[in-house]
Every structure is written in C-alpha cells, then in structure tokens.
Design a protein around this motif. Structure first.
Motif, PDB file in Angstrom:
ATOM      1  N   GLU A 252     -31.116   3.415  10.676  1.00 41.03           N
ATOM      2  CA  GLU A 252     -30.058   2.435  10.444  1.00 41.03           C
ATOM      3  C   GLU A 252     -29.023   2.546  11.569  1.00 41.03           C
ATOM      4  OE1 GLU A 252     -27.410   0.701   6.739  1.00 41.03           O
ATOM      5  OE2 GLU A 252     -28.190   2.743   6.607  1.00 41.03           O
ATOM      6  N   ASP A 253     -28.565   1.396  12.073  1.00 46.10           N
ATOM      7  CA  ASP A 253     -27.554   1.319  13.138  1.00 46.10           C
ATOM      8  C   ASP A 253     -28.092   1.765  14.496  1.00 46.10           C
ATOM      9  OD1 ASP A 253     -25.003   0.197  13.265  1.00 46.10           O
ATOM     10  OD2 ASP A 253     -24.017   2.139  13.444  1.00 46.10           O
ATOM     11  N   HIS A 254     -29.413   1.729  14.662  1.00 43.60           N
ATOM     12  CA  HIS A 254     -30.049   2.053  15.941  1.00 43.60           C
ATOM     13  C   HIS A 254     -30.459   0.747  16.615  1.00 43.60           C
ATOM     14  CE1 HIS A 254     -32.998   3.576  18.835  1.00 43.60           C
ATOM     15  NE2 HIS A 254     -32.639   4.816  18.541  1.00 43.60           N
ATOM     16  N   LYS A 255     -30.410   0.703  17.935  1.00 42.56           N
ATOM     17  CA  LYS A 255     -30.902  -0.466  18.655  1.00 42.56           C
ATOM     18  C   LYS A 255     -32.373  -0.693  18.335  1.00 42.56           C
ATOM     19  CE  LYS A 255     -29.940   1.402  22.546  1.00 42.56           C
ATOM     20  NZ  LYS A 255     -29.872   1.650  24.012  1.00 42.56           N
ATOM     21  N   ALA A 256     -32.703  -1.916  17.922  1.00 39.33           N
ATOM     22  CA  ALA A 256     -34.099  -2.233  17.613  1.00 39.33           C
ATOM     23  C   ALA A 256     -34.921  -2.177  18.887  1.00 39.33           C
ATOM     24  CB  ALA A 256     -34.201  -3.611  16.971  1.00 39.33           C
ATOM     25  N   GLY A 257     -35.932  -1.340  18.897  1.00 34.83           N
ATOM     26  CA  GLY A 257     -36.756  -1.205  20.085  1.00 34.83           C
ATOM     27  C   GLY A 257     -36.015  -0.647  21.273  1.00 34.83           C
ATOM     28  N   ALA A 259     -33.362  -1.622  22.618  1.00 32.32           N
ATOM     29  CA  ALA A 259     -32.817  -2.672  23.492  1.00 32.32           C
ATOM     30  C   ALA A 259     -31.653  -3.368  22.799  1.00 32.32           C
ATOM     31  CB  ALA A 259     -33.901  -3.681  23.858  1.00 32.32           C
ATOM     32  N   LEU A 260     -30.512  -3.418  23.452  1.00 31.35           N
ATOM     33  CA  LEU A 260     -29.326  -4.027  22.855  1.00 31.35           C
ATOM     34  C   LEU A 260     -29.546  -5.497  22.513  1.00 31.35           C
ATOM     35  CD1 LEU A 260     -26.438  -2.456  24.978  1.00 31.35           C
ATOM     36  CD2 LEU A 260     -26.821  -2.163  22.526  1.00 31.35           C
ATOM     37  N   GLU A 261     -30.362  -6.189  23.324  1.00 35.02           N
ATOM     38  CA  GLU A 261     -30.575  -7.615  23.074  1.00 35.02           C
ATOM     39  C   GLU A 261     -31.337  -7.868  21.773  1.00 35.02           C
ATOM     40  OE1 GLU A 261     -33.695  -6.400  26.244  1.00 35.02           O
ATOM     41  OE2 GLU A 261     -31.597  -5.948  25.734  1.00 35.02           O
ATOM     42  N   ASN A 262     -31.966  -6.848  21.210  1.00 35.92           N
ATOM     43  CA  ASN A 262     -32.683  -6.996  19.945  1.00 35.92           C
ATOM     44  C   ASN A 262     -31.796  -6.790  18.729  1.00 35.92           C
ATOM     45  OD1 ASN A 262     -35.067  -7.397  21.369  1.00 35.92           O
ATOM     46  ND2 ASN A 262     -35.662  -5.247  21.278  1.00 35.92           N
ATOM     47  N   GLY A 263     -30.539  -6.439  18.960  1.00 36.21           N
ATOM     48  CA  GLY A 263     -29.657  -6.154  17.840  1.00 36.21           C
ATOM     49  C   GLY A 263     -29.898  -4.759  17.281  1.00 36.21           C
ATOM     50  N   PHE A 264     -29.243  -4.476  16.163  1.00 38.45           N
ATOM     51  CA  PHE A 264     -29.314  -3.148  15.564  1.00 38.45           C
ATOM     52  C   PHE A 264     -30.050  -3.205  14.228  1.00 38.45           C
ATOM     53  CE2 PHE A 264     -26.082  -2.699  18.690  1.00 38.45           C
ATOM     54  CZ  PHE A 264     -25.998  -1.350  19.006  1.00 38.45           C
ATOM     55  N   HIS A 305     -26.025   4.637  22.575  1.00 38.48           N
ATOM     56  CA  HIS A 305     -25.027   3.682  22.092  1.00 38.48           C
ATOM     57  C   HIS A 305     -24.753   3.734  20.588  1.00 38.48           C
ATOM     58  CE1 HIS A 305     -26.694   1.880  25.853  1.00 38.48           C
ATOM     59  NE2 HIS A 305     -25.426   1.634  26.099  1.00 38.48           N
ATOM     60  N   PRO A 306     -24.365   4.860  20.039  1.00 41.28           N
ATOM     61  CA  PRO A 306     -23.909   4.834  18.641  1.00 41.28           C
ATOM     62  C   PRO A 306     -22.647   3.995  18.526  1.00 41.28           C
ATOM     63  CG  PRO A 306     -23.358   6.930  19.650  1.00 41.28           C
ATOM     64  CD  PRO A 306     -24.217   6.211  20.640  1.00 41.28           C
TER      65      PRO A 306
END
Length: 436
Positions: A252-257, A259-264, A305-306
């Motif tokens: 939870e609250d980790h970059k999806a994949g 990558a920041l562009e994928n959201g968290f 990036h937490p």
C-alpha cells in the motif's frame, strides 16, 4: 532474554493435510503478516512496542523482519548505537545487538505475535543491487545459522525465513542458503522454515523439494493486478504438498510497477492480492505498506519515494481491512477448505479472448460442500455453478471487505449457472454461500 534456559513447545506447525499452518493442538493458525523489514535496525524498543501494538490491534498475527537489514544494516547503527556484527564477520555477532532482538522477540510473544525472521537480507550474499557488502560464504553461513539456531531454539513464536529478495545466480549462493538453514537446525532450532524469494518468483522454483523448507512463499511484487492467484494455484497443485502464501504482494502507498506515472497502490490493490491468494489455496497472507517496511522518517534516507512517515502510514485503510479477512476466514473451518475455480462458470475475457485479470473471481469451498466464498472485483453479474454445494437450496449474503460488515441476501435454488448481482456500491465484495 535468551530462549535457551527452558524447553518451550513450538507453536506453529504444518496441518495434518499439509495445506495450512496450525498450533500443536491442530487448531488453525492464520498467518496474517505485516512487512517490517527495518524494524530491528531502525526502531528503538519503545517505538517497536508502539508499532507492534498497532498491528495487534488491527488483527495481525505475524511480523516479517530482518536481523541483518537491507538499508546499510551492517554499518548504520541502531538508535541504541549498536551494529549486528563485529568487523562485518558473521561468526562474530555483537551481543548487545542480539540482546535487542531477544527483547523484541519476547515482546512479540507477550503480544501474541509470531516473528517471521530473516537471518539476513539477500544483498549480503548476492550483491545484485543494494548496499551489501557480501559477507557470507557457505562456511560462515553455517556458523551464523548455528548461532541463531542455538540462541533461539526454544522461541515459541518464531518462523525462519531464509533468502531475502535475491536470485540464485551461482551454485555458491544456493549453498550459502542451504548451509544457513542446516546451521539453524544444527543449533537445535525446530521452528518452521521458508524462503523469501525475489520479485515474480516463488521458493518452489528455487527449492521445490528441499527437506528443510516447510512451506512455500511467493513474492508477487509491486505491480498492479499481478495474478498471484495463478502462482498460488500452481504450488497448491504440486505433487509434493506444502502450504503456500504470498509473502510480498504490492505494498500500500507504493508506486505501481515502481513508476510514478502509474500512480500509487492503494487498499483496493491490497484487497485483491489478499483475497485472490486466500481463495486460491494460500495458508495466509502478507500485507505491506511502503513507508512502514522502511520505517521512513525525516532522519532516514527515503527509498522509492515514500509519501509520508511510518507513524502516519500505520493507519492507512488497507492495514485495517486486512484484519477483516482474518475474521471472515476464521469464522469458517478453513482447515477443511479447497480452491473451487470450477464454480465460476466463465471468467471475464477481453476482445482478444484473454482473461481480464483485474476482474478475476476467486472461489474456495468446504470439502463437504457446506459453504463457499467467492471474491468479486466489480459490480456486474457473474454466473456461479452451485451444484457442488449440498442440499437443494443455497442461502447467500455479501461480506464488505472495506468495512468488515455482512449484507444479508436471501436464498436461491441450486443450479449450474446462477447470476448474483453484486451490491451497487464499492469495487469489490465477497459472496458467502451456505447450503440449507
């Protein structure tokens, strides 16, 4: 506190059918773990008490943590000023550091928690990435394992987790882990052992039949909609039967994949990984929260990036919702359940005829046909085959995995393809079926 002064029975064992974990009386133990890799390294004892109490209050039963931690765990001292080894030598442990491990293990026992304990992170035996340094050989890995096994052989609330998020690229690396496991046994420790693999892999791929490995663990990793149910199902179907669980799904609250562009990743992503695994035959599950695993705060180097510090992240919604699954699962005699994918008449497919993973329906059923649970990830109808349930009539209700509440349904005649319309709010639900 040292655990070598008295004999204590080992709490966690493998169930008679070799599918689940249980206590010495055969009662099921629901492995519901939080990921706290840096807890022993970065938290003071009082901070550890605060963290563990928070997890107990939310229903967790286990904590995954590491003795020789990833984030410069060999050189960066603890809040008490201690490092784990003298001169980076695994055969020369620092007594003051391990006295802290002793206290935390005892505190966890007092709170009713199991520690799923990694002797070391993987960068200490395979510097594929990370800070290392590599300090292990097969010879000193055995000595270090023997030290741990002797020191903690009577700890009743302990599971050993070998490995540490690295691949086995050489025969020597494989031997290091084998020797560490054998050293733990040579020290007298008889607690269960598993292996934490790297992302996208399972322990069954690296050590499919190792006699020291008691149950399998996957790391499905930090992508969105990773089909962990397929990994669990494959291990469930293995000829050499051992329990299996997903020991590191997306945090939870980790970059999806990554990558920041994928959201968290959020609580919905957590719930999908949880129910997909449980309803495919897993013996438990591990939750993770990105700021919490690293115990992120203003004094530490942030990793990937937490977005908040660990104190705040403790109460993100996924951490509470994970406990609702334990309540649901423990209500049913889950030592007698089995995956039932055949109850789903047809999984949803896209235009190319491929399964739509994000809308996968997972199902488990009592072996005697008394009940079934199915996890839905959308609000449209899915046809369910009820013929494997007992009786002529089936009662149904809905479990809200976000609030832990039951919504009463009704009763239907048993058919081979009944469409259950999911309640009209929320992205996911658990359908409860009970034979009348």
């Amino acid at each position: 506190m040292r655990y070598t002064t008295a004999e204590v029975s080992i709490v966690i064992q493998i169930s008679e059918n070799r599918r689940f974990l249980c206590d010495p009386n055969g009662e099921p133990f629901f492995y519901l773990a939080d990921t706290a890799w840096e807890m022993l390294h970065r938290l003071s004892f009082e901070e550890t008490r605060f963290y563990l109490q928070n997890r107990v209050d939310k229903g967790f039963t286990a904590i995954q943590t590491v003795i020789l931690a990833e984030e410069n765990g060999l050189r960066d001292p603890t809040p008490a000023g201690e490092i784990p080894l003298h001169d980076l030598d695994p055969t020369r442990p620092n007594e003051a550091y391990f006295a802290h491990v002793d206290r935390v293990l005892e505190l966890a026992r007092e709170l009713g928690l199991v520690l799923a304990l990694l002797p070391t992170w993987g960068d200490k035996w395979n510097l594929k990435w990370g800070g290392g340094p590599v300090i292990f050989t097969p010879q000193n890995a055995f000595i270090y394992g023997q030290f741990l096994g002797s020191r903690y052989k009577n700890a009743p609330n302990l599971i050993w987790v070998l490995g540490g998020d690295r691949t086995f690229d050489t025969p020597e690396q494989r031997e290091i882990i084998e020797q560490m496991a054998l050293g733990i046994e040579a020290g007298g420790a008889r607690q269960l052992k598993t292996l934490h693999p790297t992302g996208g892999r399972g322990s069954s791929q690296d050590f499919p039949d190792a006699p020291w490995l008691d149950f399998h663990m996957w790391q499905s990793g930090h992508g969105r909609n990773t089909p962990n149910y397929a990994h669990i199902a494959a291990d469930y179907a293995r000829e050499n039967v051992k329990p299996v669980l997903d020991g590191e799904p997306g945090y939870e609250d980790h970059k999806a994949g990554f990558a920041l562009e994928n959201g968290f990743l959020d609580d919905y992503d957590n719930r999908k990984a949880l129910y997909w695994a449980l309803f495919s035959g897993a013996c438990g599950h591990t939750y993770g929260c990105h700021p919490v695993w690293q115990m992120a705060d203003k004094h530490r180097r942030p990793v990937n990036h937490p977005r908040r510090f660990w104190h705040e992240a403790l109460d993100l919604p996924g951490a509470s919702q994970i406990g609702f699954a334990r309540v649901l699962h423990e209500k049913w005699a889950f030592l007698g359940e089995e995956p039932a994918p055949e109850m789903v008449v047809a999984q949803r497919q896209n235009e190319a005829g491929e399964e739509m993973i994000s809308r996968h329906v997972a199902a488990i059923r009592a072996r005697d046909g008394a009940w079934a649970l199915l996890y839905f990830t959308c609000d449209d109808k899915v046809e369910i085959n009820l013929e494997s349930l007992r009786g002529e009539t089936v009662r149904f209700s809905w479990f809200d995995p976000r609030r832990g509440a039951i919504l009463e349904g009704g009763a239907v005649a048993k058919t081979s393809a009944h469409a259950f319309p999911v309640p009209g709010w929320g992205p996911d639900w658990v359908l409860i079926l009970e034979s009348e």
